[in-house]
Design a protein around this motif. Structure first.
Motif, PDB file in Angstrom:
ATOM      1  N   GLY A   8       6.305   2.954   4.740  1.00 17.13           N
ATOM      2  CA  GLY A   8       5.937   4.320   4.391  1.00 17.13           C
ATOM      3  C   GLY A   8       4.893   4.392   3.295  1.00 17.13           C
ATOM      4  N   PRO A   9       4.880   5.489   2.542  1.00 13.84           N
ATOM      5  CA  PRO A   9       3.875   5.665   1.492  1.00 13.84           C
ATOM      6  C   PRO A   9       3.923   4.527   0.472  1.00 13.84           C
ATOM      7  CG  PRO A   9       5.012   7.727   1.920  1.00 13.84           C
ATOM      8  CD  PRO A   9       5.763   6.670   2.666  1.00 13.84           C
ATOM      9  N   GLY A  10       2.763   4.013   0.155  1.00 13.53           N
ATOM     10  CA  GLY A  10       2.670   2.914  -0.801  1.00 13.53           C
ATOM     11  C   GLY A  10       1.347   2.964  -1.526  1.00 13.53           C
ATOM     12  N   LEU A  11       0.856   1.811  -1.926  1.00 11.26           N
ATOM     13  CA  LEU A  11      -0.415   1.748  -2.621  1.00 11.26           C
ATOM     14  C   LEU A  11      -1.564   2.001  -1.644  1.00 11.26           C
ATOM     15  CD1 LEU A  11       0.095  -1.478  -4.780  1.00 11.26           C
ATOM     16  CD2 LEU A  11       0.350   0.902  -5.513  1.00 11.26           C
ATOM     17  N   ALA A  12      -2.549   2.758  -2.063  1.00  5.49           N
ATOM     18  CA  ALA A  12      -3.772   2.880  -1.276  1.00  5.49           C
ATOM     19  C   ALA A  12      -4.545   1.575  -1.393  1.00  5.49           C
ATOM     20  CB  ALA A  12      -4.622   4.039  -1.788  1.00  5.49           C
ATOM     21  N   PRO A  13      -5.147   1.090  -0.299  1.00  4.04           N
ATOM     22  CA  PRO A  13      -5.939  -0.137  -0.407  1.00  4.04           C
ATOM     23  C   PRO A  13      -6.952  -0.092  -1.542  1.00  4.04           C
ATOM     24  CG  PRO A  13      -5.647   0.439   1.900  1.00  4.04           C
ATOM     25  CD  PRO A  13      -5.066   1.567   1.096  1.00  4.04           C
ATOM     26  N   ALA A  14      -7.580   1.065  -1.749  1.00  3.20           N
ATOM     27  CA  ALA A  14      -8.587   1.178  -2.805  1.00  3.20           C
ATOM     28  C   ALA A  14      -7.994   0.938  -4.188  1.00  3.20           C
ATOM     29  CB  ALA A  14      -9.247   2.549  -2.750  1.00  3.20           C
ATOM     30  N   GLU A  15      -6.725   1.299  -4.393  1.00  5.07           N
ATOM     31  CA  GLU A  15      -6.075   1.057  -5.686  1.00  5.07           C
ATOM     32  C   GLU A  15      -5.972  -0.440  -5.965  1.00  5.07           C
ATOM     33  OE1 GLU A  15      -2.597   3.781  -6.857  1.00  5.07           O
ATOM     34  OE2 GLU A  15      -2.517   3.741  -4.661  1.00  5.07           O
ATOM     35  N   LEU A  16      -5.547  -1.180  -4.952  1.00  4.23           N
ATOM     36  CA  LEU A  16      -5.389  -2.616  -5.142  1.00  4.23           C
ATOM     37  C   LEU A  16      -6.750  -3.299  -5.245  1.00  4.23           C
ATOM     38  CD1 LEU A  16      -3.077  -4.574  -5.499  1.00  4.23           C
ATOM     39  CD2 LEU A  16      -3.085  -4.973  -3.021  1.00  4.23           C
TER      40      LEU A  16
END
Length: 296
Positions: free
Chosen positions: A240-248
């Protein structure tokens, strides 16, 4: 020792042996990554990288139908240990997350020969800290962190005993786990940065603290299910909802340029679910960021 000067050796682990119940498409992940020339992202960033060559047994660790998970994990442990001994850094591309019990066992062996130990940042929607006595699914890909801490890994992982110092281990992004896992890690003193804390403090601040906990030298194990399932759905166990790829991507800039990074592991990619290529594109973006100079 400045590990940033060491070339990378990509070890593809074409296995889903750690998944008894559920999607097993992770076995196809390394071949898909090779087909897509995923390592080009690292070369564009100026890093030297190669796939494990035929002399060492071929580019992929592929279990036979009769293979057991302990056999595969020992093969992988030997491969990561030999990679470091040869002056390279392992880039392990799986495959389900049970393979971490082999990846970091081999790294730990090498470190101890050098008179040191490895810290580890575990980036995952799950804690992967079940044992055979607590698992609700029976899937070994939910057990590797516990095994690396010396809990419940003897039978399925082919070894017993801790290979990591829990004071130098932390989990980032967890938001789908059972109480037994949380209790095990708390008992060992492993720091867990749950997704709620990441949201409250910001990933950059959490990542900086995770690096401080892992110390020098260290490794990173990334389970792609930590990413938001709406943005990167091609994993074996969507959470489900997690980290956005851009955040990582933002906190990974320069990761592979760090002089204290021993190795990197990326797991749980399921190519059969990646119809629009978004998840593979996220992996490519992460590798691209990791290869860049921080000043770029």
């Amino acid at each position: 020792m400045d590990f940033s000067r060491h070339p990378l050796c990509a070890l593809g682990v074409a296995s889903a042996l750690g998944i008894v119940h559920g999607a097993t498409g992770t076995a196809a992940a390394p071949a898909r990554m090779m087909e897509a020339d995923l390592l080009a992202a690292l070369r564009r960033g100026g890093l030297l990288v190669r796939w494990r060559d035929a002399v060492a047994g071929g580019p992929l660790l592929t279990p036979s139908a009769a293979a057991t998970l302990p056999d595969l994990l020992e093969d992988l442990a030997r491969a990561t240990e030999r990679t470091l001994a040869a002056g390279e850094r392992p880039l392990v591309l799986g495959g389900d997350h049970s393979i971490a019990a082999g990846t970091w066992r081999g790294v730990a062996r090498w470190c101890r020969r050098q008179g040191t130990e490895a810290g580890l940042i575990w980036v995952d929607a799950h804690l992967d800290a079940h044992t055979p006595a607590t698992t609700p699914s029976g899937n070994c890909h939910g057990m590797p962190l516990a095994a690396l801490l010396g809990e419940g890994g003897g039978a399925w992982a082919g070894h017993a005993g801790a290979v990591l110092d829990p004071r130098r281990v932390c989990v980032v992004g967890a938001h789908s786990f059972e109480a037994a896992e949380s209790a095990l890690l708390a008992r060992h003193g492993v720091r867990v940065f749950a997704l709620e804390e990441v949201r409250r403090r910001g990933l950059a601040e959490v990542w900086a603290e995770a690096l401080a906990i892992a110390g020098t030298p260290f490794g990173v194990s990334l389970d792609l299910d930590v990413l938001d399932s709406a943005l990167a759905p091609a994993v074996s166990t969507p959470a489900g909802p997690g980290l956005a790829p851009a955040e990582l991507v933002a906190v990974w800039r320069g990761l592979l340029r760090r002089p204290d990074l021993l190795g990197l592991e990326i797991v749980e990619y399921h190519p059969g679910r990646d119809r629009d290529g978004a998840t593979l594109a996220a992996v490519e973006a992460l590798l691209d960021a990791a290869s860049r100079q921080v000043s770029e």
